[in-house]
Design a protein around this motif. Structure first.
Motif, PDB file in Angstrom:
ATOM      1  N   VAL A  75       0.835  -1.201   0.000  1.00 44.85           N
ATOM      2  CA  VAL A  75       0.000   0.000   0.000  1.00 44.85           C
ATOM      3  C   VAL A  75       0.871   1.253   0.000  1.00 44.85           C
ATOM      4  N   GLU A  76       1.924   1.250   0.803  1.00 44.41           N
ATOM      5  CA  GLU A  76       2.783   2.430   0.920  1.00 44.41           C
ATOM      6  C   GLU A  76       3.515   2.746  -0.374  1.00 44.41           C
ATOM      7  N   VAL A  77       3.966   1.730  -1.098  1.00 44.84           N
ATOM      8  CA  VAL A  77       4.699   1.964  -2.342  1.00 44.84           C
ATOM      9  C   VAL A  77       3.741   2.158  -3.515  1.00 44.84           C
ATOM     10  N   ASN A  78       2.853   1.181  -3.719  1.00 40.11           N
ATOM     11  CA  ASN A  78       2.031   1.164  -4.932  1.00 40.11           C
ATOM     12  C   ASN A  78       0.990   2.269  -4.981  1.00 40.11           C
ATOM     13  N   LEU A  79       0.417   2.603  -3.840  1.00 42.70           N
ATOM     14  CA  LEU A  79      -0.666   3.582  -3.824  1.00 42.70           C
ATOM     15  C   LEU A  79      -0.243   4.897  -3.177  1.00 42.70           C
ATOM     16  N   LEU A  80       0.140   4.866  -1.899  1.00 42.99           N
ATOM     17  CA  LEU A  80       0.500   6.113  -1.226  1.00 42.99           C
ATOM     18  C   LEU A  80       1.732   6.758  -1.843  1.00 42.99           C
ATOM     19  N   GLY A  81       2.707   5.943  -2.236  1.00 42.26           N
ATOM     20  CA  GLY A  81       3.903   6.489  -2.873  1.00 42.26           C
ATOM     21  C   GLY A  81       3.552   7.223  -4.145  1.00 42.26           C
ATOM     22  N   MET A 139       0.607   8.468  -4.966  1.00 38.69           N
ATOM     23  CA  MET A 139      -0.188   9.651  -4.646  1.00 38.69           C
ATOM     24  C   MET A 139       0.691  10.783  -4.123  1.00 38.69           C
ATOM     25  N   ASN A 140       1.643  10.455  -3.263  1.00 40.33           N
ATOM     26  CA  ASN A 140       2.491  11.485  -2.677  1.00 40.33           C
ATOM     27  C   ASN A 140       3.419  12.126  -3.703  1.00 40.33           C
ATOM     28  N   VAL A 141       3.983  11.315  -4.594  1.00 45.27           N
ATOM     29  CA  VAL A 141       4.836  11.876  -5.645  1.00 45.27           C
ATOM     30  C   VAL A 141       4.008  12.771  -6.559  1.00 45.27           C
ATOM     31  N   THR A 142       2.825  12.314  -6.924  1.00 45.40           N
ATOM     32  CA  THR A 142       1.949  13.113  -7.776  1.00 45.40           C
ATOM     33  C   THR A 142       1.597  14.434  -7.099  1.00 45.40           C
ATOM     34  N   HIS A 143       1.252  14.368  -5.825  1.00 48.16           N
ATOM     35  CA  HIS A 143       0.909  15.576  -5.064  1.00 48.16           C
ATOM     36  C   HIS A 143       2.074  16.556  -5.049  1.00 48.16           C
ATOM     37  N   ALA A 144       3.291  16.042  -4.921  1.00 49.17           N
ATOM     38  CA  ALA A 144       4.468  16.907  -4.862  1.00 49.17           C
ATOM     39  C   ALA A 144       4.787  17.545  -6.213  1.00 49.17           C
ATOM     40  N   VAL A 145       4.469  16.849  -7.296  1.00 48.88           N
ATOM     41  CA  VAL A 145       4.781  17.336  -8.640  1.00 48.88           C
ATOM     42  C   VAL A 145       3.732  18.320  -9.155  1.00 48.88           C
ATOM     43  N   LEU A 146       2.493  18.161  -8.724  1.00 47.72           N
ATOM     44  CA  LEU A 146       1.392  18.946  -9.285  1.00 47.72           C
ATOM     45  C   LEU A 146       1.603  20.462  -9.250  1.00 47.72           C
ATOM     46  N   PRO A 147       2.091  21.057  -8.172  1.00 46.74           N
ATOM     47  CA  PRO A 147       2.239  22.513  -8.181  1.00 46.74           C
ATOM     48  C   PRO A 147       3.093  23.018  -9.333  1.00 46.74           C
ATOM     49  N   SER A 148       4.183  22.316  -9.645  1.00 40.76           N
ATOM     50  CA  SER A 148       5.044  22.723 -10.752  1.00 40.76           C
ATOM     51  C   SER A 148       4.300  22.663 -12.071  1.00 40.76           C
ATOM     52  N   MET A 149       3.538  21.592 -12.279  1.00 40.12           N
ATOM     53  CA  MET A 149       2.786  21.452 -13.529  1.00 40.12           C
ATOM     54  C   MET A 149       1.688  22.503 -13.635  1.00 40.12           C
ATOM     55  N   ASP A 185       2.178  16.018 -18.132  1.00 38.25           N
ATOM     56  CA  ASP A 185       1.671  14.650 -18.246  1.00 38.25           C
ATOM     57  C   ASP A 185       1.988  13.861 -16.994  1.00 38.25           C
ATOM     58  N   ILE A 186       0.980  13.211 -16.440  1.00 36.44           N
ATOM     59  CA  ILE A 186       1.161  12.256 -15.353  1.00 36.44           C
ATOM     60  C   ILE A 186       0.756  10.888 -15.880  1.00 36.44           C
ATOM     61  N   VAL A 187       1.697   9.954 -15.842  1.00 39.24           N
ATOM     62  CA  VAL A 187       1.426   8.590 -16.281  1.00 39.24           C
ATOM     63  C   VAL A 187       1.594   7.663 -15.080  1.00 39.24           C
ATOM     64  N   ALA A 188       0.511   7.028 -14.685  1.00 37.30           N
ATOM     65  CA  ALA A 188       0.528   6.094 -13.557  1.00 37.30           C
ATOM     66  C   ALA A 188       0.576   4.671 -14.088  1.00 37.30           C
ATOM     67  N   ILE A 189       1.539   3.902 -13.621  1.00 33.76           N
ATOM     68  CA  ILE A 189       1.619   2.502 -14.011  1.00 33.76           C
ATOM     69  C   ILE A 189       0.762   1.689 -13.046  1.00 33.76           C
ATOM     70  N   SER A 190      -0.387   1.275 -13.526  1.00 34.68           N
ATOM     71  CA  SER A 190      -1.295   0.441 -12.749  1.00 34.68           C
ATOM     72  C   SER A 190      -1.064  -1.021 -13.144  1.00 34.68           C
ATOM     73  N   PHE A 205      -7.825   6.875  -7.937  1.00 36.92           N
ATOM     74  CA  PHE A 205      -7.148   8.154  -7.722  1.00 36.92           C
ATOM     75  C   PHE A 205      -6.982   8.910  -9.036  1.00 36.92           C
ATOM     76  N   CYS A 206      -6.551   8.216 -10.070  1.00 38.13           N
ATOM     77  CA  CYS A 206      -6.321   8.878 -11.361  1.00 38.13           C
ATOM     78  C   CYS A 206      -7.620   9.350 -12.006  1.00 38.13           C
ATOM     79  N   ARG A 207      -8.704   8.594 -11.824  1.00 39.02           N
ATOM     80  CA  ARG A 207      -9.990   9.045 -12.370  1.00 39.02           C
ATOM     81  C   ARG A 207     -10.420  10.360 -11.730  1.00 39.02           C
TER      82      ARG A 207
END
Length: 232
Positions: A108-114, A116-126, A133-138, A160-162
């Motif tokens: 859970v910590e790597v696949n989902l929370l990790g 989400m947290n990386v995406t959250h950190a990147v979003l302000p710059s974008m 572009d955000i590409v999530a490997i599901s 989350f991506c939806r």
């Protein structure tokens, strides 16, 4: 869309889909930031790609302080982040009843929370730069569950991506979810597999395809399977 001069951040870049994606994006002209825990492996990959294109930043996506440092270093060095490929993942093959609670938490910590947290950190710059572009490997397990915990994390990635897609599409941020079938990586033992698993480079090609579409084209949830999986 020409990727020359763009900046791509790839998590899970020390092996498998992440490594192949980093190599593919660098071939397309991206400055690629390689993020994963294994520093020595990242250094080797960066040297093979070429230091003019590849920049290793050792990062554990379960640690928020390391995520913040990764994004800060990337934005300060390159001015922003145009593409995020969230590929870091772990898989425990044992049935749920045979896994430890540490195994459950780790997935859970790597696949989902990790992710989400990386995406959250990147979003302000974008958002500040007007898009990205955000590409999530599901995984195919997000639609056809094969294991309780791993499948739950991938269901979570898709959900989350939806939701995120609806939040940020008007701001020019495109969110793509790739759902590969079996891929030959370090995540599992392939000796007992009787089908044709994908090569990581084949998934990487799908990532490149997704992020080079015209700005108004979004692939949403994009399955990537070998032909023998489709026929099942």
């Amino acid at each position: 869309m020409d990727l020359s001069g763009t900046v791509a951040l790839v998590t899970g870049a020390s092996s498998g889909i992440g490594e192949a994606t980093a190599r593919a994006l660098a071939d397309e002209g991206c400055e690629v930031v390689l993020a994963a825990r294994r520093e020595t492996r990242l250094e080797t990959i960066a040297n093979e790609i070429g230091r003019e294109r590849a920049h290793p930043v050792p990062t554990d996506v379960t640690k928020e302080s390391e995520i913040e440092a990764l994004v800060e270093e990337t934005t300060e060095t390159f001015g922003g982040i145009d593409v995020l490929v969230a590929s870091a993942g772990v898989l425990v093959m044992e049935p749920t009843a045979e896994q430890s609670r540490a195994d459950l938490r780790r997935q859970v910590e790597v696949n989902l929370l990790g992710l989400m947290n990386v995406t959250h950190a990147v979003l302000p710059s974008m958002l500040d730069s007007g898009g990205g572009d955000i590409v999530a490997i599901s995984s195919m397990n997000a639609r056809n569950p094969a294991g309780g915990v791993y499948s739950a994390t991938k269901f979570g990635v898709n959900g989350f991506c939806r939701g995120l897609r609806k939040e940020v599409s008007d701001a020019g941020v495109r969110v793509t979810t790739l759902m590969p079938g079996p891929v030959v990586t370090e995540m599992r033992d392939w000796e007992d597999w009787d089908g044709r698993a994908l090569d990581p480079s084949e998934v990487a090609a799908a990532v490149v395809f997704a992020v080079t579409r015209p700005d108004h084209v979004t692939l949403l949830e994009f399955p990537v399977h070998s032909t023998d999986m489709v026929s099942q």
